[in-house]
Structures are given as C-alpha cells and as structure tokens.
Scaffold this motif. Sequence first.
Motif, PDB file in Angstrom:
ATOM      1  N   GLN A 280       0.933  -1.023   0.069  1.00 17.80           N
ATOM      2  CA  GLN A 280       0.284   0.431  -0.070  1.00 17.80           C
ATOM      3  C   GLN A 280       0.565   1.056   0.085  1.00 17.80           C
ATOM      4  O   GLN A 280       0.096   2.186  -0.899  1.00 17.80           O
ATOM      5  CB  GLN A 280      -0.971   0.026   1.197  1.00 17.80           C
ATOM      6  N   THR A 281       1.919   1.208   0.755  1.00 18.18           N
ATOM      7  CA  THR A 281       3.104   1.868   0.715  1.00 18.18           C
ATOM      8  C   THR A 281       3.532   3.007  -0.750  1.00 18.18           C
ATOM      9  O   THR A 281       3.715   3.426  -0.978  1.00 18.18           O
ATOM     10  CB  THR A 281       4.188   2.077   1.696  1.00 18.18           C
ATOM     11  N   GLU A 282       4.021   1.728  -0.953  1.00 22.91           N
ATOM     12  CA  GLU A 282       3.855   1.972  -2.725  1.00 22.91           C
ATOM     13  C   GLU A 282       3.503   2.111  -3.253  1.00 22.91           C
ATOM     14  O   GLU A 282       4.050   3.008  -3.914  1.00 22.91           O
ATOM     15  CB  GLU A 282       4.725   0.172  -2.969  1.00 22.91           C
ATOM     16  N   GLU A 283       1.853   1.732  -3.647  1.00 22.75           N
ATOM     17  CA  GLU A 283       1.166   2.584  -4.386  1.00 22.75           C
ATOM     18  C   GLU A 283       0.915   3.766  -4.333  1.00 22.75           C
ATOM     19  O   GLU A 283       0.323   4.591  -5.141  1.00 22.75           O
ATOM     20  CB  GLU A 283      -0.389   1.687  -4.699  1.00 22.75           C
ATOM     21  N   TYR A 284       1.266   4.090  -2.854  1.00 28.96           N
ATOM     22  CA  TYR A 284       0.751   5.327  -2.710  1.00 28.96           C
ATOM     23  C   TYR A 284       1.766   6.487  -3.018  1.00 28.96           C
ATOM     24  O   TYR A 284       1.103   7.268  -3.656  1.00 28.96           O
ATOM     25  CB  TYR A 284       0.593   5.587  -1.208  1.00 28.96           C
ATOM     26  N   VAL A 285       2.854   5.964  -2.640  1.00 24.76           N
ATOM     27  CA  VAL A 285       3.814   6.867  -2.387  1.00 24.76           C
ATOM     28  C   VAL A 285       3.796   7.088  -4.528  1.00 24.76           C
ATOM     29  O   VAL A 285       5.172   7.999  -4.854  1.00 24.76           O
ATOM     30  CB  VAL A 285       5.406   6.963  -2.423  1.00 24.76           C
ATOM     31  N   THR A 286       4.537   5.694  -4.655  1.00 30.10           N
ATOM     32  CA  THR A 286       4.549   5.803  -6.894  1.00 30.10           C
ATOM     33  C   THR A 286       3.141   6.579  -7.481  1.00 30.10           C
ATOM     34  O   THR A 286       3.044   6.839  -8.549  1.00 30.10           O
ATOM     35  CB  THR A 286       4.722   4.340  -7.086  1.00 30.10           C
ATOM     36  N   GLY A 287       1.976   7.232  -6.662  1.00 21.93           N
ATOM     37  CA  GLY A 287       0.901   7.724  -7.053  1.00 21.93           C
ATOM     38  C   GLY A 287       0.203   6.755  -7.227  1.00 21.93           C
ATOM     39  O   GLY A 287      -1.291   7.467  -8.532  1.00 21.93           O
TER      40      GLY A 287
END
Lengths: 290, 222
Positions: A280-287
């Motif tokens: 989820q962090t990966e998906e959020y920070v990569t937009g």
Amino acid sequence: MRHADAPSLLKESRESAALNPLANVARLGVAGQADSTTRAPVALTVRDFSAWYGSFQAIKSVSFEVRTKRVTALIGPSGCGKSTFLRWINRMNDMVASARAEGTLNLHGIDLLDQRMDVVDLRRRVGMVFQKPNPFPKSIYDNIAFGPRLHRSFRRAELDRLVEQSLRHAALWEEVKDRLHDSALGLSGGQQQRLCIARAIAVGPEVLLMDEPCSALDPQATLRIEDLIRQLRSEYTIVIVTHNMQQAARISDVTAFFYEGALIEAGRTIDLFTKPQKKQTEEYVTGRFG
Amino acid sequence: MASLSNELLNLRRLLLTMSAEVEQRVNQALDGLLKHDLRSAEAVREGDDPIDQLDMDVESECATILALHQPVASDLRYVMAALRINADLEKIADLARGIAKKVIKLEYLKPMERPPVLLDMASSVRAMIADTMRSLANGDANLALNVRGADKTVDRQYKELMTWAAQQMSIPGHDPKALLDVIGIVRSIERIADLCANVAESVIFAADGTVVRHQPVVRSAS
C-alpha cells in the motif's frame, strides 16, 4: 523506527533469509537499521492509539514513536487520520465535543490523554503551525510577545531579546527588524507563515506540529519554510502533515504513512521512498492510488 | 506531458529493444569466432549506430522521468537501474564489435585452431547473456542471481585460456599477432560476462532494492 508490525517483519526476513539467498545480502536502507535517526531518544510514544469522532473511528490502534529533534512527516490521502493524530498531540480536539481517544499518547513521560492535564501548559510545550498563516491583527512584535506574556511577565529588554531571537530562529529578523511595530497583516504569505513559526517557538516548545504549513504558499516561500524546518530540526522535535510527498522526502527524517485511520508503515524517509515494505505504501508513494 | 506510467513503459520498451540488439550482436560476434561465420562478424563490425542511438534515447528518457516526475520507490529503482544497465549494455556492444574486428583479422591472417575451452567459454557467455536479458525482461531477481554465479565459471575458463596462451607462446613457430588477437578476444568475452553480472545486479536492485554489488556471490537454491 518501525511501527507495531516491525517485529513480525523482522522475523519474516530472518526466516526468508534461510530460503532465499537474496535475503542474505546487503539491502538498501535496511528496515530497522540503526542510524542517527533511530538512535535519537523518543519524544512521543504512541501505543494502540485510537480516536473517534462520535461513532466514526478516525484512528485505528496506531503505534509508533516520534524521535527527539527529528522531523517526522505524516503522509496519506485526505481523511486518513493524520491531521486528527496531529491535533491530539496538543489536545486541539478538546474543542470537538464528539472527539474521544484511547490508548497511549505520551510526551516525555506525560500522558497527553490525561483529562487533568493543563492544556495551556501543554500548548507551551507543543506549538502548532497551521495550513494558512494566521497572524493576530497586531504588530509583528506583539504577535511574538503574545505567547510569552501569557505565561509570565517580562522586563522590556528581556522581551525585546526574546522577540529578536524568535524572529532570527524563524529566519525573519532581517526582513522585519525595521518595522517591528507595523501590522503583521502587511507581511507576505510566506513571511506571515514564518512569523507564525516564530510565534510558536517564542514560548520555548519541545515539539512543533505543522499541519500542511506550505500549502497556501508559492514555491519560493515554500522553499524558505523548508529550509527553516531543516534548521529548526537541531532544536525542536517536528511533526509535519503534508500532502506533498516530495516535501516529505526533502525535509523529514522519518515518514509515517496513514491510510483509512491505520498506520500502514513508518520508517526512515529514505527507506520509505526507495524501498517501502508494504504494498500500500509503494502504491501510494508512486501515485498509483490515493 | 506523458504520465509517469507511460514514460516508464517507454523506458522499458527502449531498454528491452537495446538488450535484444546487444544480445544479437554478441551472438553474431561469437558465431564469427566459433563457426568462422565472417558474414555475422562483418555485420557486427559495420557499426553500432543503432546501439548508440538507443543509448542516448534511454538516457534521455531517464532524464525526462527524473526531471518531470520525481519517481520514488520501485519506479525510482527502475530508473536508477536503467541508467546503469544502459551503460553496461552499450559497453557489451562495443566489446562485441571489438571481437568481430579481431575475428575478421584472424581469419585473414591465419586461420588457427580454437582451443576447446574457448568454445566452452563462448557457450557460457551465450547462456549468460540470454539469462541476463531474460531476467531483465521479466524482472526476475533469482535468475539474475544465477547470472552472477555463472560469471565465476567464465572467470575460471578465462584463467585456463590464459594458461593455454602462455603455453602457445613457448611453442616455436606460433604467430604472435594472431595469438595476441586471440588473447584480446578472450579478454573481451570475459569482460562481457562481467558486464552481464553487472546488469544482473541492477535487475536485482530494481526488483526489490537489494544491493548485491560488491557482495560475495550466493548461489540461488533454484
């Protein structure tokens, strides 16, 4: 610093090391790696902290630690609970009748949820800077002197020194020293925000809370505030809420990602932005979502 | 301005085109060496303009992504890896061209017997480059880890060939120019294996952020 899942993550990585040779080699920004960020003493301990507005649970059993004299950025989509969390640190939510919280929120050993706490004293120790600059309709001098005067009486020369020192700390002195008695409302947006920071630090807080302090500023004024945050880091523990992920990456030592009231991941900013542990962090920070 | 995902897709397309071109050139150069296939060697010698163009395109695409999109996490790692892989692929293409030139020269000078271990080494490098490109296309960190392991085999074969070359020098009547060209070819093949290992390390970094550069090789269980 890792959130409550950290022990299980570390256990997982030890187990996988036996099976996967990739786990045996050096990793970029090893999770939980000791460094100057994680070695700093704990300022704020958060354990199983939950908060509600009426029946709506805004924060769901969050656990992590905020380190002393480090910048901790809280990121996440709107409504994820980051501002609610910030407002609990200096009990701003006391003003909201339906707000309640459970768990541990402990600043240098003081229980911030204790109803007997003197919130005026708490707000001297925990300053806050808001999204929009909100100077008092008073002179620049009086904006800074207002807080200290609430707490005790000062001799004029002593107060002059405090005003100068606070404005210098906020990188505003050189721009306003010849017009200290002019209205603060005549300052530019960026200057007003630095004045608010000077006002917050004039009472000698340990912690500075900043709720999207640059969102109403132009890029130039934003850069000045970011520079200022970097300078203030040597003296204050700073917790900043920001929607600007580049800003979080630029100025913070630690980043905590909130989503739907839960703390998904907290760790060194360099780790979170290069090698997040959670999908989820990966998906959020990569937009890719949020 | 294209979206970050479109830019990343374009970068991936460029990098895979370049890797396919480079793999083909290495194979053609090795065909020239092992099968005396001069046509293949000449095709590689003709020049590497397409590779140079792809090298610049990949670099330009990375610069665009960094400047306009400030990627983070896996996107950032992919761009960082792409920059390194691009440089390594370009060097591999240069080495293939060097091999092709020497192969052509050798054929015209004096066809000479290729030692069996040279065939083994060439086969090892063919397999390595195929695995490297496959790991790059699929983002397969485990396969990339095997490529690093295979580099050790090529290093051993290289040492054997150097011993063979030293023995050849002591044999009366050998052609020193031809021998030097063979040694040059062997060195280039060994260097290609090193660069494949570098590409594999970048693939691992892009896949999960693991930095294996300057770390001892650990063989994958698979």
